[in-house]
Design a protein around this motif. Sequence first.
Motif, mmCIF file in Angstrom:
data_model
loop_
_atom_site.group_PDB
_atom_site.id
_atom_site.type_symbol
_atom_site.label_atom_id
_atom_site.label_comp_id
_atom_site.label_asym_id
_atom_site.label_seq_id
_atom_site.Cartn_x
_atom_site.Cartn_y
_atom_site.Cartn_z
ATOM 1 N N GLN A 1 -14.708 3.067 5.142
ATOM 2 C CA GLN A 1 -15.281 4.318 4.497
ATOM 3 C C GLN A 1 -14.188 4.766 3.441
ATOM 4 O OE1 GLN A 1 -17.999 5.726 5.075
ATOM 5 N NE2 GLN A 1 -18.538 5.139 7.236
ATOM 6 N N ILE A 2 -14.636 5.772 2.815
ATOM 7 C CA ILE A 2 -13.833 6.323 1.480
ATOM 8 C C ILE A 2 -13.564 7.694 1.806
ATOM 9 C CG2 ILE A 2 -13.959 6.849 -0.964
ATOM 10 C CD1 ILE A 2 -13.859 4.010 -0.304
ATOM 11 N N PHE A 3 -12.392 8.055 1.408
ATOM 12 C CA PHE A 3 -11.621 9.407 1.563
ATOM 13 C C PHE A 3 -11.198 10.140 0.238
ATOM 14 C CE2 PHE A 3 -11.188 7.027 5.240
ATOM 15 C CZ PHE A 3 -11.241 7.651 6.558
ATOM 16 N N PRO A 4 -12.365 10.577 -0.253
ATOM 17 C CA PRO A 4 -12.206 11.188 -1.599
ATOM 18 C C PRO A 4 -11.036 12.361 -1.931
ATOM 19 C CG PRO A 4 -14.322 11.872 -0.836
ATOM 20 C CD PRO A 4 -13.756 10.922 0.122
ATOM 21 N N ASN B 1 1.886 4.745 -1.719
ATOM 22 C CA ASN B 1 1.522 4.760 -0.037
ATOM 23 C C ASN B 1 0.809 6.114 0.263
ATOM 24 O OD1 ASN B 1 0.747 3.313 2.210
ATOM 25 N ND2 ASN B 1 2.668 3.700 3.154
ATOM 26 N N TYR B 2 1.426 7.267 0.089
ATOM 27 C CA TYR B 2 0.872 8.455 0.446
ATOM 28 C C TYR B 2 0.436 9.332 -0.781
ATOM 29 C CZ TYR B 2 3.742 7.544 4.567
ATOM 30 O OH TYR B 2 4.363 6.934 5.750
ATOM 31 N N TYR B 3 0.794 8.751 -1.844
ATOM 32 C CA TYR B 3 0.182 9.334 -3.213
ATOM 33 C C TYR B 3 -1.367 9.216 -3.325
ATOM 34 C CZ TYR B 3 1.064 10.570 -8.113
ATOM 35 O OH TYR B 3 1.166 10.931 -9.497
ATOM 36 N N ASN B 4 -1.790 8.094 -2.851
ATOM 37 C CA ASN B 4 -3.498 7.576 -2.891
ATOM 38 C C ASN B 4 -4.050 7.891 -1.418
ATOM 39 O OD1 ASN B 4 -2.709 7.154 -5.677
ATOM 40 N ND2 ASN B 4 -2.732 4.963 -5.022
ATOM 41 N N ASN B 5 -3.250 7.990 -0.280
ATOM 42 C CA ASN B 5 -3.893 7.941 0.928
ATOM 43 C C ASN B 5 -3.330 8.937 1.852
ATOM 44 O OD1 ASN B 5 -5.212 5.325 0.069
ATOM 45 N ND2 ASN B 5 -3.278 4.703 0.079
ATOM 46 N N GLY B 6 -3.996 8.892 3.128
ATOM 47 C CA GLY B 6 -3.592 9.838 4.058
ATOM 48 C C GLY B 6 -2.188 9.153 4.608
ATOM 49 N N VAL B 7 -1.323 10.042 5.319
ATOM 50 C CA VAL B 7 -0.046 9.607 5.602
ATOM 51 C C VAL B 7 0.142 8.635 6.856
ATOM 52 C CG1 VAL B 7 2.180 10.377 6.586
ATOM 53 C CG2 VAL B 7 0.830 11.780 4.841
ATOM 54 N N SER C 1 -8.232 11.041 8.848
ATOM 55 C CA SER C 1 -7.616 10.833 7.737
ATOM 56 C C SER C 1 -7.260 9.443 7.431
ATOM 57 C CB SER C 1 -5.970 11.327 7.786
ATOM 58 O OG SER C 1 -5.156 10.733 7.087
ATOM 59 N N ASN C 2 -7.072 8.882 6.485
ATOM 60 C CA ASN C 2 -7.258 7.257 6.187
ATOM 61 C C ASN C 2 -5.748 6.895 6.366
ATOM 62 O OD1 ASN C 2 -6.394 8.103 3.698
ATOM 63 N ND2 ASN C 2 -7.495 6.613 2.778
ATOM 64 N N GLY C 3 -4.838 7.440 6.933
ATOM 65 C CA GLY C 3 -3.693 7.102 6.850
ATOM 66 C C GLY C 3 -3.670 5.740 7.854
ATOM 67 N N HIS C 4 -2.661 4.774 7.633
ATOM 68 C CA HIS C 4 -2.726 3.382 8.577
ATOM 69 C C HIS C 4 -1.487 3.727 9.348
ATOM 70 C CE1 HIS C 4 -0.570 2.122 4.888
ATOM 71 N NE2 HIS C 4 0.206 1.794 5.669
ATOM 72 N N SER C 5 -1.261 2.696 10.177
ATOM 73 C CA SER C 5 -0.184 2.817 11.121
ATOM 74 C C SER C 5 0.065 3.859 12.237
ATOM 75 C CB SER C 5 1.510 3.128 10.505
ATOM 76 O OG SER C 5 1.693 1.936 9.476
ATOM 77 N N ILE C 6 -1.500 4.017 12.746
ATOM 78 C CA ILE C 6 -1.510 4.910 13.760
ATOM 79 C C ILE C 6 -1.424 4.159 15.001
ATOM 80 C CG2 ILE C 6 -3.264 6.409 15.088
ATOM 81 C CD1 ILE C 6 -2.616 7.116 12.038
ATOM 82 N N SER C 7 -0.179 4.189 15.582
ATOM 83 C CA SER C 7 0.152 2.962 16.625
ATOM 84 C C SER C 7 0.314 3.431 17.995
ATOM 85 C CB SER C 7 1.817 2.860 16.221
ATOM 86 O OG SER C 7 1.787 2.403 14.826
ATOM 87 N N PRO C 8 -0.230 2.846 18.917
ATOM 88 C CA PRO C 8 -0.292 3.044 20.223
ATOM 89 C C PRO C 8 1.255 3.157 21.023
ATOM 90 C CG PRO C 8 -2.029 1.365 19.705
ATOM 91 C CD PRO C 8 -0.858 1.465 18.353
ATOM 92 N N GLU D 1 -11.183 -3.704 14.007
ATOM 93 C CA GLU D 1 -12.623 -2.953 13.020
ATOM 94 C C GLU D 1 -12.104 -1.799 12.026
ATOM 95 O OE1 GLU D 1 -16.003 -1.519 15.117
ATOM 96 O OE2 GLU D 1 -16.265 -3.196 16.625
ATOM 97 N N VAL D 2 -10.728 -1.439 12.513
ATOM 98 C CA VAL D 2 -10.070 -0.375 11.586
ATOM 99 C C VAL D 2 -9.929 -1.106 10.480
ATOM 100 C CG1 VAL D 2 -8.233 1.261 11.459
ATOM 101 C CG2 VAL D 2 -9.219 0.579 13.620
ATOM 102 N N ASN D 3 -10.170 -0.633 9.204
ATOM 103 C CA ASN D 3 -9.795 -0.961 8.015
ATOM 104 C C ASN D 3 -9.866 0.124 6.951
ATOM 105 O OD1 ASN D 3 -9.515 -3.224 6.007
ATOM 106 N ND2 ASN D 3 -11.494 -4.261 6.387
#
Length: 849
Positions: free
Chosen positions: A88-91, A160-166, A282-289, A327-329
């Motif tokens: 998905q896209i996060f404008p 990394n956070y300039y263009n995306n979620g944290v 939010s499209n931030g990555h590293s959502i860690s279990p 599936e997360v991308n």
Amino acid sequence: MLNVLDMPKTVAATGRITKLLDQLMSGTPEIEAERAVLITESFKQTEHLPTILRRAKALEHILKHMTLVIRDEELVVGNLTLKPRGCQIFPEFSNKWLYSEFDTIAKRTGDVFTITSETVSKLKEQFSYWDGRTVQELATSFMTPETIEAMNADVFTVGNYYNNGVGHISVDYAKVLNVGFKGIIDEAEEAKRTADRSKPDFIKKEQFLNAVIVSAQAAIDFAKRFADLARSLAARMADSERRRELETISAICERVPAYPAASFHEAVQSFWFVQMIIQIESNGHSISPMRFDQYMYPFYQKDLAGGVIRHEQVQELLDCLWIKMNEVNKIRDEGSTKAFGGYPMFQNLIVGGQTEEGQDATNELSFACLEATAHVKMPQPSISIRVWNRSPEELLLKAAEVSRLGLGLPAYYNDEVIIPSLVSRSVSLADARDYGIIGCVEPQKGGKTEGWHDAAFFNLPKVMEITIGNGILNGKKIGLQTGEFASFTSIEKFMEAYAKQMEYFVSLLIQADNSVDYAHGERAPLPFLSSMVYDCIGRGKSLQEGGAFYNFTGPQGVGVANVADAMQAIKSVVFDQKKVTLAELKAALESNFGSSQPSASPDSSQSPLNSLSQEHIVELIKKLILEGSNISLDQLGSLVPRQAAAPTGNEGYLRELLIAAPKFGNDIDEVDEIARQVGLVYCREVQKYTNPRGGTFQPGLYPVSANVPMGAATGATADGRKAGEPLADGVSPVSGRDTNGPTAAANSVSKLDHHIASNGTLFNQKFHPSALNGPAGLSKLVSLLRGYFDQKGMHVQFNVISRETLLDAQRNPEKYKSLVVRVAGYSAHFTNLDRKLQDDIINRTEQNM
């Protein structure tokens, strides 16, 4: 401590897992527009509301209207996109970069996505609303011209956070499993009821708490939509076994995540809803279990003891969950894919370690999690293991077995370094003992921390390049004037100049990071995420406003070994051996060791010797001497082109001298001490600063895979590296320069101060598969690991794959679609990587035992 007799028996993966994997990998990831359309619809309808409530209403709108899918054979349900591995896209974060890349996304050399013309049209239509409203645009407006200039010069990047979620966070999963979102709503309602309404901050607190309630209820309603869908599918299902599975799924989704989980299956499903909705918000990555084996264990233990579930069923549920996590991308701009190649999402799940009381925490799920990774053989979750002096040998041998599969998993972390390093950052001892890893290698206490790890990549060799240029880069003043290179009389004097440049550029880095931090707080507060981190509800603040108990910002330095090797080479070749001068060295660097024509004065550019090879020039000089010519040295100098002072070519004399100097990674105290000081110069400077959330900066030394693009933007360095070549990977030695074996390399890396780099350090080692043959091979790997950790190394990870296999995968990618390798602090499918990143992995030193 775990009783060996309690360890679960190894079970084979079921046929269901094979089918789910085939389904997952059936096509190229595709970009979808649904979320962008839905968030834009919501924001247009809520312009009269405070930002925090607009974000909550937007999540509610998305979860209420997004298309749901339950895929064949699934036992754990919940989709982010229509197609597996879609995106998905996060404008709201940024969008302008995507305008220019719509036509090239499917033609990239790495991280390829398909996109339909219909999706492009929909996205362009949504993007027009966000012009002037994005996080990136606000962050840019906060930055000084000097900061932007340094970023444009590739000294550092905050992209990394300039263009995306944290992202880069671990929430309190146990809280959701134990009280449900109904419990979180009750907590927020109670906080509203007891708040002091006479205080001016009550207005903002109430808005935040209302946003938490809206978000939590949206999550409950979202799960009920899946309950309805599963019930509907079951009613039409002819296969009686699948019908029973769908009925069970429906009943589970009616209960969780609204209420506390009552079984292991419910706990797994509740966990996945949390993981998925965080990504949707939010499209931030590293959502860690993080410590999955700890907070899931009570549900496992209760069901197993009560005969509700068998271990084989537990393993299949874990395998199913592992597949869902793949599936997360997300899509990144093409430049960022060079630093984050291979569709990485960095969902770090860690096992082992110790309890808050300092006892060993290993349990049966620790082994089952490792087994799930062995079954699915996919990059996610990015599984890790905590090691301390009481870690069971059986757990380490199990981890070594998984390492031997060649996935680059698990990564290994040293409690004996990480716990004290967190305590030094004012984390309590109990919380430090309960740490997990975020993303690549970054330690934090889950559920209490907004760590802002990966806040920037800082190019250490670029600062050295600017120091050599006396503040000048490519003819433009970019840094401080710290002295002409030729004027330095010792390596110590040069290092002092380097430290002054470091001080200046780190100050600009801090300004950039804080600008982005402020922008996220103003335009993208995240109420759903904040509801699961202590003490946002108590403080009445989102994470982005400082609601977490612990607040950090963690930028990382890249290229420690290059700078250390370069400093050592200057010391050895120039000051100790006096074989060349600093002026000659500078000329050689500017000419890329003769590989490119340096800028020359009008006289020397017309020299008839300009077209001659080094060998011809030497022969000409000999002939002049033998013939008794009375030509003066000054006259001869006017004929010889500038690069003649430093012989040219790949095997040029000066470059050979630099390469022959002692190198980091060979257990040589002299150069290892320089490497230690290089790391400290950066780390000590970073830790001086504070962030907008009331926390501090903490340094790290790791690159993800940014060492490749940062190397491409960096000129030749005095370690003998040519311009454009990759920088060293993390705190690892420069590829090919660690020639004394794996133990020597580990000894060198252990001499760095890993405690001060509390945001994490990264050490890669690559072994030929034959090195780990049989039980003896596994035991040797465990011994190497324990020896390295005994010397206070922080982290290590292993690629166990031959150079020949990787080269064949480059030539025949269609044969190696399932080949997973360790890239940096993450693993990825090798054939999805950009060619330069593939080359970097191939060129790493291949060790044997």
